[in-house]
Design an enzyme around this catalytic site. Structure first.
Site, PDB file in Angstrom:
ATOM      1  N   ALA A  51       0.848  -1.190   0.000  1.00 37.92           N
ATOM      2  CA  ALA A  51       0.000   0.000   0.000  1.00 37.92           C
ATOM      3  C   ALA A  51       0.882   1.237   0.000  1.00 37.92           C
ATOM      4  CB  ALA A  51      -0.897  -0.001   1.227  1.00 37.92           C
ATOM      5  N   THR A  52       0.376   2.331  -0.576  1.00 38.99           N
ATOM      6  CA  THR A  52       1.290   3.449  -0.805  1.00 38.99           C
ATOM      7  C   THR A  52       0.980   4.728  -0.026  1.00 38.99           C
ATOM      8  OG1 THR A  52       0.154   3.712  -2.891  1.00 38.99           O
ATOM      9  CG2 THR A  52       2.254   2.581  -2.930  1.00 38.99           C
ATOM     10  N   THR A  53       0.516   5.778  -0.682  1.00 48.69           N
ATOM     11  CA  THR A  53       0.621   7.116  -0.067  1.00 48.69           C
ATOM     12  C   THR A  53      -0.553   7.492   0.857  1.00 48.69           C
ATOM     13  OG1 THR A  53       1.731   7.723  -2.094  1.00 48.69           O
ATOM     14  CG2 THR A  53       1.133   9.517  -0.625  1.00 48.69           C
ATOM     15  N   ALA A  97       0.736   2.425   5.237  1.00 50.52           N
ATOM     16  CA  ALA A  97       1.531   2.186   4.040  1.00 50.52           C
ATOM     17  C   ALA A  97       2.404   0.976   4.321  1.00 50.52           C
ATOM     18  CB  ALA A  97       2.386   3.408   3.728  1.00 50.52           C
ATOM     19  N   ALA A 226       3.540   4.109  -7.976  1.00 51.91           N
ATOM     20  CA  ALA A 226       2.813   3.234  -7.049  1.00 51.91           C
ATOM     21  C   ALA A 226       1.617   3.921  -6.402  1.00 51.91           C
ATOM     22  CB  ALA A 226       3.765   2.728  -5.972  1.00 51.91           C
TER      23      ALA A 226
END
Lengths: 272, 235
Positions: A51-53, A97, A226
């Site tokens: 998972a990113t931002t 994240a 991403a």
């Protein structure tokens, strides 16, 4: 559920007085339910969704937290509509994240930890107490982080004692740092922080704060592969929530769409 | 070496039951009854901190009479049981029936194997989607479980107050009607010559399981909200 009831009554761990922590209780009766208590051997790169931002910022009445909707596994998009911002309880939010599966498990555990304390003690934890509990849960995950399955949360909420919103960031060892004004975590955080620095101002109202958070995510998606941007065609918008004295509230997609349209129109107009 | 006297098991069990009943009878009563939008739990309890009524899970509440330290222990065990079950499976898989069984096993085992039975009586209430799905379980000191319909009275004068409530209870009451009925029942005098003295708002501990709330249905009613519900209708 591994705790067995074959003894003819609830096992002693259930009736032992003293602890108000669900995590401590589970560690005793069903340790395999905790991510950090599973034996993990080997190492190396696992192609698990990541998972990113996440961005969070303080505004006049509380905080805004927002997360994009993309999860990646290597160079592939694992999910277009994953949710990474959750209510921790009525007055706080947590975004994650890192390794998505473990991150979501940690969020469930954290939500339950807060609710469990509230039910047993008859009153909720202080915001500082919640932030410290999250650090402890994260510390239990250190062995997984060393195997490449790191999770980094961002926590924020409304502090009833100070009557203001506060934000806390963490590192994989459970280090807890209070952030002033705004913060971002995850792969797109460098770009999101740049955006927040320029757009954030003290004492913003809720609408403006939501627009600033959405713009930071758009900037992150612009430069980080991403991070997913708003998807008009599929009608997928970031998860954005406000936490004020009135509680956790998710911003409806209709409002987000209007905010995104406004940002896009402004940018198109800025071009010569 | 002296031989212990033979005590027949019937006598042993009877002595224990009498002991537990005496302990429970010393306490004040708790009334639990279903109304149209939920379940209301009412107890005479001047303390704001030591609760007789508590939340166990999203749609499950707990009420107890008897020794505080003993039922508090069971309450905490119930919260742990429910949270562990909800975490292992899903929130909808936590049921009052499962919890009532766990309590019944515990009470029953303590009653037969330990030197002293638990001096408690418990209600586990679960709110259904519809009034017909509401469940109210009553558990006694020896581990027996009763699936009650609509209402329960436990504590000191349970039989007497239960008879009063049975006469006046009807399904589909509003919250205001149900709460007033509960308070009047709690105020029923110990004998017919004495005057009825319903407890005032500050002497009551009241909580509801509210069907109109989204997830956690349990809510305590205190202060002005409670006073308003108990006040006479001027209209």
């Amino acid at each position: 559920m591994t705790a067995d009831l074959t003894a003819g009554r609830l096992p002693a761990a259930f009736t032992t007085p003293g602890s108000s922590s669900f995590v401590e209780f589970v560690a005793e009766v069903a340790p395999t339910l905790l991510p950090g208590h599973r034996p993990v051997t080997g190492g190396g790169e696992l192609a698990v969704p990541s998972a990113t931002t996440i961005v969070a910022l303080v505004f006049a009445e509380g905080i805004v937290m927002a997360g994009d909707r993309r999860a990646t596994a290597g160079s592939m998009i694992a999910s277009r509509h994953i949710e990474k911002v959750f209510p921790a309880d009525d007055l706080s939010a947590v975004g994650v994240a890192g390794s998505a599966g473990i991150a979501i498990e940690l969020v469930r555990l954290f939500q339950l930890e807060l609710e469990h304390f509230e039910k047993i003690e008859g009153m909720p934890l202080s915001l500082e107490g919640k932030a410290n509990r999250l650090a402890t849960i994260l510390r239990g995950n250190l062995s997984l982080a060393l195997q490449g399955l790191a999770v980094v949360p961002l926590f924020g909420g409304f502090d009833t004692e100070r009557d203001a919103g506060r934000i806390f960031s963490y590192d994989v060892t459970g280090g807890r740092y209070e952030e002033l004004d705004h913060h971002a975590i995850g792969s797109g955080s460098v770009f999101a922080r740049g955006s927040l620095k320029k757009r954030w101002s003290p004492g913003m109202d809720a609408d403006r704060a939501v627009a600033v958070a959405v713009e930071a995510l758009i900037d992150a998606a612009d430069d980080d592969s991403a991070t997913g941007g708003p998807d008009h065609q599929r009608r997928i918008y970031p998860v954005v929530a406000t936490v004020t004295a009135a509680g956790y509230q998710r911003v409806p997609d209709g409002d987000l769409r209007a905010a995104v349209d406004q940002i896009e129109a402004d940018r198109a107009g800025e071009q010569p | 070496m002296s031989m212990p006297f033979y005590v027949p098991p019937e006598q042993l069990m009877k002595d224990r039951a009498d002991y537990a009943r005496k302990g429970i009878a010393r306490g004040r009563s708790v009334v639990v009854l279903a109304y149209d939008e939920g379940i209301v739990l009412v107890s005479e309890n001047p303390s704001r901190a030591l609760h007789k009524i508590s939340e166990i899970y999203d749609r499950i509440a707990f009420a107890a009479v008897g020794k505080y330290n003993e039922f508090e222990n069971l309450r905490v065990a119930g919260v742990r049981y429910a949270d562990l079950r909800g975490y292992s499976y899903d929130r909808v898989d936590v049921t009052a029936r499962g919890l009532a069984n766990a309590y019944a096993q515990t009470l029953g085992t303590v009653f037969t194997t330990e030197s002293k039975p638990l001096e408690v009586e418990i209600v586990v209430a679960e709110l259904g989607r519809e009034p017909a799905d509401d469940q109210i379980y009553r558990l006694t000191y020896d581990g027996s479980v009763a699936d009650e319909q609509g209402y329960v009275v436990m504590g000191g004068q349970a039989d007497r107050l239960g008879a009063v409530l049975a006469e006046r209870y009807a399904p589909g009451l509003s919250l205001r009607e149900a709460l007033r009925l509960a308070v009047e029942v709690l105020g029923t005098p110990a004998d017919d010559s004495a005057q009825a003295l319903p407890p005032a708002a500050h002497q009551l501990e009241v909580a509801i399981l509210d069907r109109t709330r989204p997830r956690r249905a349990f809510r305590r009613l205190t202060g002005p909200v409670l006073e308003d519900l108990l006040a006479d209708d001027k209209s």
